[in-house]
Design an enzyme around this catalytic site. Structure first.
Site, mmCIF file in Angstrom:
data_model
loop_
_atom_site.group_PDB
_atom_site.id
_atom_site.type_symbol
_atom_site.label_atom_id
_atom_site.label_comp_id
_atom_site.label_asym_id
_atom_site.label_seq_id
_atom_site.Cartn_x
_atom_site.Cartn_y
_atom_site.Cartn_z
ATOM 1 N N GLU A 175 0.821 -1.219 0.000
ATOM 2 C CA GLU A 175 0.000 0.000 0.000
ATOM 3 C C GLU A 175 0.852 1.266 0.000
ATOM 4 O OE1 GLU A 175 -2.759 -0.574 -0.904
ATOM 5 O OE2 GLU A 175 -3.021 -2.633 -0.248
ATOM 6 N N HIS A 234 -5.302 -6.342 -11.105
ATOM 7 C CA HIS A 234 -4.647 -7.290 -10.208
ATOM 8 C C HIS A 234 -4.216 -8.540 -10.966
ATOM 9 C CE1 HIS A 234 -7.021 -4.790 -7.397
ATOM 10 N NE2 HIS A 234 -6.017 -5.006 -6.573
#
Length: 721
Positions: A363, A449
């Site tokens: 992140e 993803h």
């Protein structure tokens, strides 16, 4: 090679010719041999230095725009500046058109050390022009069109927290006036997921759309990092989870705030003692410990590896929120709030927080991407965005050396992801049943993803090569798409190449083909155009069906250089008959600890044997340097001695020792050499080590230079036996 090594190389060259002259610029030969460039080739910059570099870039913006042939309605706004170790500069600009942000208008301008433009990388080639900046659609019309086109969220709507921004959309050949709208609905990130939708401001036609929260969707095992040390701040008689050592990063308890506004109900963690969490999710502090530790390790990795100080390279930490939302099986970075958020999971993962080490690194790395290339979160660039976070999340896991979560190339392996037990695998992306291992025309149409698997696979093959092995206790198998077989260059070199490509060459619209070019450029910068490292990069891209391999430069397979990213790795063995590791320096910095860019290779100042040597001092100003090796086992029999070859090149004159090189054993000076020892070639020096027979020692070469004139100490073929 650094500037001081280049200066010293040129001094050495003039001495060989029998003259001594002051040298003011880097030699061509030195410039073409970048084999030892730490920090992905970038200098560390203080906040003041970076601020001045940014102001200088803004002052140059108008002239730069003219040089690039941009139009009269375009303006450049400096976003970041990176300085190479040799003084070259890379300035990243955002572009505006008549005051409107330009999506796809970003660019990087490359300057040589002489200040002249040497090249540029533009997300959109050429000048931008649109018919006008008065939209036919109103903002309300744009919102309605965005709701209609939304595909990443269900039951899409707009509310007071959503917004419309008039922009110029320059992703493609023909720029158009557009609205960038935000819609909210049920999606992967929970019931309040957000999506960006870009529509034509004239017709309402869809131009692009992507999820706003760039997160790692998954589940968790509870407290992942075990008992660790974390940085806190004492306030009065109590403590808070404020990490002053890492930009003032604060971890808050979000208390179920919606993921669209994680600070809404947030409270600081405070207590009277400095012991946090219980190791289980029954304590709200436990997830905060995971987050604090993970973010600190990520900060340290970027700082110690790439000289990057925080997400935006400005020394400022981003706030983090744990316990976000309800049943939120997600974690994300949001650039609009410059913050990170971590959900608690749901019944699908036994309600365990998503705060594992690689997730925290993933992140925070989204923030680094936003601050550098700002890869658009859709299409192929979106896959590269996700892969970048997987790559550096993985590198943080290796860097941390945490026995509770050892490094590997599985993403989210601590998160108990159903039957697979992981979120993604870099060595074998298609093992999850959805990710792409090899490039195809689908890469720009699947979920980001899943398309990230191509770059993840490339990175694994570059680092580890092909074939089966066990890493971090887990089975890995590098299976190329073309059936090739080759060895990797090591994860640290692979990461340096990816980081330099991201920060120096990639732009918001970079696709897989352009990423190949960017990494080949970065490998050439760091290791040389004809290096084995660059060759392996090309083979790894070919192994995921992108491009073809470059011609083999004909050198031996590179030996990966151990670094802080792999604590606990076995030490390399000394050369037979030599108690030292890598005394010839032919394996780069392997076995040695250097305070600066000391170990390298250059034809301007040749090695005594082979290609590599250590070049100390040569600044022409007050400076110190250190090159050392620890835990050397001195032979217990005979008359052991230290031997090495030394060449001294100087601009000084006379017999006075102005600049010195001290050889120290266990901190005690055993011999001193100086500018007075200058000569035209290497001379073998020996030091008796009989007093240390049968013991373990630390050997150090310690250089010191005064404020005037240059002296360079070249060291090669060091041995103890």
């Amino acid at each position: 090679m650094s500037r001081k090594n280049a200066l010293a190389a040129a001094v050495a060259a003039t001495l060989t010719l029998g003259t001594v002259t002051a040298v003011a610029s880097q030699s061509t030969a030195a410039a073409s041999s970048p084999s030892a460039r730490p920090g992905a080739g970038f200098q560390a910059m203080t906040a003041d230095a970076r601020g001045e570099a940014m102001r200088s870039a803004d002052r140059e913006a108008a002239a730069t725009a003219r040089t690039l042939g941009l139009g009269p309605d375009e303006r450049l706004v400096a976003k970041d500046v990176l300085m190479d170790t040799d003084g070259a500069r890379h300035v990243r600009y955002d572009r505006t058109y008549r005051g409107l942000p330009v999506i796809g208008g970003d660019l990087v301008v490359h300057y040589g050390k002489d200040g002249k433009v040497t090249g540029s990388d533009l997300a959109h080639q050429g000048a931008i022009s649109v018919a006008g900046v008065a939209p036919k659609l109103t903002a309300a019309d744009a919102s309605a069109a965005a709701v209609k086109h939304a595909k990443h969220v269900r039951n899409a709507k707009t509310d007071s927290s959503d917004h419309n921004t008039l922009v110029v959309y320059a992703v493609g050949k023909v720029p158009v006036l557009a609205y960038r709208s935000t819609v909210t609905g049920a999606g992967e990130a929970g019931p309040a997921s957000q999506e960006a939708v870009i529509v034509d401001a004239g017709s309402g036609a869809l131009l692009d759309q992507y999820e706003l929260h760039q997160g790692a969707t998954g589940t968790g095992n509870g407290i992942h990092v075990g008992q660790v040390s974390i940085e806190t701040t004492q306030s009065g008689s109590g403590y808070t989870l404020t990490d002053a050592a890492h930009g003032g990063t604060v971890v808050y308890d979000s208390y179920g705030s919606p993921d669209t506004a994680p600070k809404q109900n947030a409270r600081a963690f405070t207590k009277s003692t400095n012991t946090w969490g219980t190791g289980t999710s029954s304590s709200r502090e436990s997830a905060a410990v995971d987050a604090s530790y993970g973010l600190a390790k990520t900060w340290d990795y970027y700082k110690n590896t790439f000289n990057r100080s925080g997400i935006r390279n400005d020394g400022r930490g981003a706030p983090a929120y744990v316990h976000v939302g309800t049943n939120l099986v997600n974690a994300f970075y949001d650039d609009s709030c410059f913050c990170m958020a971590f959900g608690d999971g749901s019944s699908s993962n036994s309600n365990t927080p998503l705060t594992s080490l690689d997730v925290a690194g993933h992140e925070m790395s989204h923030g680094v991407t936003a601050a550098t290339a700002n890869l658009t979160y859709s299409g192929e660039s979106g896959g590269l965005n996700e892969a970048t976070s997987d790559i550096f999340g993985t590198m943080v896991e290796f860097y941390a050396g945490n026995s509770a979560d050892p490094g590997d190339y599985y993403i989210g392996e601590k998160l108990n992801m159903g039957s697979n037990g992981f979120m993604r695998r870099m060595d074998k992306p298609n093992a999850d049943g959805a990710s792409l291992s090899c490039y195809s025309s689908q890469a720009g149409t699947v979920d980001v993803h899943n398309s990230s698997g191509i770059a993840n696979h490339f990175f694994y093959l570059t680092a580890e090569g092909t074939g089966a092995k066990t890493i971090g206790g887990l089975a890995h198998n590098g299976s190329p798409c073309n059936g090739d077989s080759f060895s990797g260059i090591g994860k640290d070199k692979a990461a340096a190449i990816w980081y330099r490509a991201l920060s120096t060459y990639m732009t918001s619209t970079t696709n897989y083909s352009s990423a190949r070019t960017a990494t080949l450029n970065a490998a050439a910068d760091l290791y040389g155009t004809n290096s084995q490292e660059r060759y392996i990069v090309s083979k790894a891209w070919a192994a995921v069906s992108i491009g073809t391999a470059l011609p083999d430069p004909g050198t031996s397979t590179p030996t990966p250089t151990p670094s802080p990213s792999s604590p606990g790795s076995p030490s390399p063995s000394p050369t037979t008959g030599n108690a030292l590791v890598n005394g010839s320096f032919e394996q780069g910095a392997t076995g040695w600890t250097q305070s600066a860019d000391i170990i390298g290779t250059s034809t301007a100042a040749p090695a005594r044997s082979g290609s590599w040597y250590a070049s100390m001092m040569g600044y022409g100003s007050a400076a110190t340097e250190s090159l050392s090796q620890r835990n050397i086992a001195v032979p217990s029999t005979g008359s052991p001695r230290l031997s090495f070859w030394l060449q001294v090149a100087t601009q000084e004159s006379g017999a006075t020792a102005y600049d010195t090189l001290k050889v120290k054993v266990n901190g005690t000076t055993a011999a001193t050499y100086s500018n007075a020892n200058a000569g035209t070639g290497y001379v073998q020096r020996t030091i008796d080590l009989t007093a240390y027979r049968g013991t373990t020692i630390t050997l150090e070469f310690a250089g010191q230079e005064d404020a005037y004139l240059t002296t360079n100490f070249l060291i090669d073929d060091v041995a103890i036996g």
